[in-house]
Scaffold this motif. Structure first.
Motif, PDB file in Angstrom:
ATOM      1  N   PHE A  63      31.376  23.894  13.867  1.00  0.00           N
ATOM      2  CA  PHE A  63      31.950  24.212  12.562  1.00  0.00           C
ATOM      3  C   PHE A  63      33.349  23.600  12.423  1.00  0.00           C
ATOM      4  O   PHE A  63      33.737  23.171  11.338  1.00  0.00           O
ATOM      5  N   GLY A  89      38.228  31.555  11.322  1.00  0.00           N
ATOM      6  CA  GLY A  89      37.165  31.328  10.354  1.00  0.00           C
ATOM      7  C   GLY A  89      35.871  30.862  10.985  1.00  0.00           C
ATOM      8  O   GLY A  89      34.787  31.352  10.653  1.00  0.00           O
ATOM      9  N   VAL A  90      35.966  29.916  11.921  1.00  0.00           N
ATOM     10  CA  VAL A  90      34.741  29.384  12.536  1.00  0.00           C
ATOM     11  C   VAL A  90      34.135  30.386  13.515  1.00  0.00           C
ATOM     12  O   VAL A  90      32.906  30.451  13.661  1.00  0.00           O
ATOM     13  N   ARG A 141      28.703  35.670  12.860  1.00  0.00           N
ATOM     14  CA  ARG A 141      27.850  36.215  11.803  1.00  0.00           C
ATOM     15  C   ARG A 141      26.453  35.603  11.858  1.00  0.00           C
ATOM     16  O   ARG A 141      25.451  36.300  11.695  1.00  0.00           O
ATOM     17  N   GLU A 142      26.398  34.285  12.082  1.00  0.00           N
ATOM     18  CA  GLU A 142      25.095  33.629  12.166  1.00  0.00           C
ATOM     19  C   GLU A 142      24.328  34.061  13.410  1.00  0.00           C
ATOM     20  O   GLU A 142      23.104  34.048  13.418  1.00  0.00           O
ATOM     21  N   ALA A 160      35.004  29.900   5.839  1.00  0.00           N
ATOM     22  CA  ALA A 160      33.575  29.906   6.162  1.00  0.00           C
ATOM     23  C   ALA A 160      32.746  29.420   4.975  1.00  0.00           C
ATOM     24  O   ALA A 160      31.776  28.670   5.144  1.00  0.00           O
ATOM     25  N   LYS A 185      30.180  26.207   5.006  1.00  0.00           N
ATOM     26  CA  LYS A 185      28.762  26.393   4.689  1.00  0.00           C
ATOM     27  C   LYS A 185      28.334  25.556   3.485  1.00  0.00           C
ATOM     28  O   LYS A 185      27.187  25.115   3.407  1.00  0.00           O
ATOM     29  N   GLU A 202      36.993  34.241   5.212  1.00  0.00           N
ATOM     30  CA  GLU A 202      35.753  34.107   4.429  1.00  0.00           C
ATOM     31  C   GLU A 202      35.770  32.837   3.575  1.00  0.00           C
ATOM     32  O   GLU A 202      34.741  32.174   3.385  1.00  0.00           O
ATOM     33  N   TRP A 216      34.309  33.687  13.137  1.00  0.00           N
ATOM     34  CA  TRP A 216      33.682  34.675  12.256  1.00  0.00           C
ATOM     35  C   TRP A 216      32.330  34.184  11.761  1.00  0.00           C
ATOM     36  O   TRP A 216      31.340  34.920  11.778  1.00  0.00           O
ATOM     37  N   LEU A 217      32.273  32.916  11.359  1.00  0.00           N
ATOM     38  CA  LEU A 217      31.029  32.353  10.845  1.00  0.00           C
ATOM     39  C   LEU A 217      29.979  32.238  11.947  1.00  0.00           C
ATOM     40  O   LEU A 217      28.809  32.588  11.740  1.00  0.00           O
TER      41      LEU A 217
END
Length: 287
Positions: free
Chosen positions: A182, A203-204, A210-211, A237, A241, A234, A206-207
């Protein structure tokens, strides 16, 4: 982008610079500008791999490329030339210099490949050879001029690794690799000139978490412990995305100044991309 004093932090753009770029003032649409920025970053990354440059050099080059086109118009400077200049300059900054001959041969090969032309090797000491060689030198000087010689770039890779250790995620089977990917993909967006590296690292992570379906601590909130804002995380992210929902039409995009005018005159009003990420502007909220 403030140039008034030297800072160890990355130079960030103002909201006004994000919303009204030189290219937008030159009647290039937001979608066209976004496509050309992504094309330049794609060219830099691909060329860097062929030149066997370290990722830090390719990342630095892409950030310099992005910064440059917030100071100059895509109608006046070619994606190909500024990509070459960014690689050449970044390789020096990261102390892994590359030969001009190798650089222009790789760029010439990639440009022909992108345009689906025959990829004959560039003839040494030909007119095309010297034209590209001059373009590298001119582009490097233009980047230095437009950025007022402020080419300092702090990258979030090491910060992200440290944050993964803090969150005890270094041994997770997917999160570290996803987060690293990411970071690389995010270079094609505006996040690196809108947020400082620690926030991008959050940010990366968190992303990626989450995935992977991995919950992160909320008591206390992990982002507050790492001095970041959830809305910024967010937003970062969301921009990363958004890259995965549209294929880049590389053969149709202009690499040289001669190819720009026909491109910007096309009717491209088939939708628009999200505005660049700025504080208080949410791109995508994941529920």
């Amino acid at each position: 982008m403030s140039q008034n004093k030297l800072s160890l932090q990355n130079a960030l753009l103002t909201l006004e610079q994000l919303q009204q770029t030189p290219s937008r003032e030159d009647d290039i649409t937001e979608e066209q500008e976004d496509n050309l920025r992504q094309l330049g970053c794609h060219l830099i990354q691909t060329a860097g791999i062929l030149l066997k440059l370290p990722q830090v050099a390719m990342a630095t080059a892409q950030i310099l490329f992005q910064r440059f086109f917030y100071m100059a118009s895509l109608r006046k400077f070619a994606v190909r030339d500024i990509s070459m200049g960014s690689i050449f300059l970044a390789a020096k900054v990261e102390e892994c210099p590359c030969r001009v001959t190798d650089l222009i041969n790789v760029i010439d090969h990639l440009c022909k490949k992108f345009k689906r032309k025959a990829t004959e090797p560039l003839v040494p000491f030909s007119h095309d050879y010297y034209h590209l060689k001059d373009a590298v030198v001119i582009a490097e000087m233009q980047i230095l001029k437009k950025l007022a010689f402020n080419v300092h770039v702090q990258l979030p890779y090491a910060i992200m690794v440290n944050y993964l250790k803090v969150l005890e995620l270094t041994d997770h089977p997917t999160i570290p690799q996803r987060a690293w990917g990411f970071l690389n993909d995010g270079l094609r967006t505006s996040i690196y000139i809108c947020y400082q590296p620690p926030t991008i690292a959050c940010g990366v992570i968190w992303l990626a978490a989450r995935e992977a379906g991995v919950p992160l601590p909320t008591s206390p909130a992990w982002w507050e412990v790492l001095d970041s804002d959830l809305e910024d995380i967010e937003n970062i992210a969301g921009h990363i995305k958004s890259l995965y929902f549209k294929a880049l039409p590389i053969p149709d995009l202009p690499l040289t100044i001669e190819q720009v005018e026909p491109y910007i005159k096309r009717d491209s009003n088939n939708g628009s991309h999200a505005t660049p990420p700025s504080k208080g502007t949410r791109v995508s909220r994941f529920s």
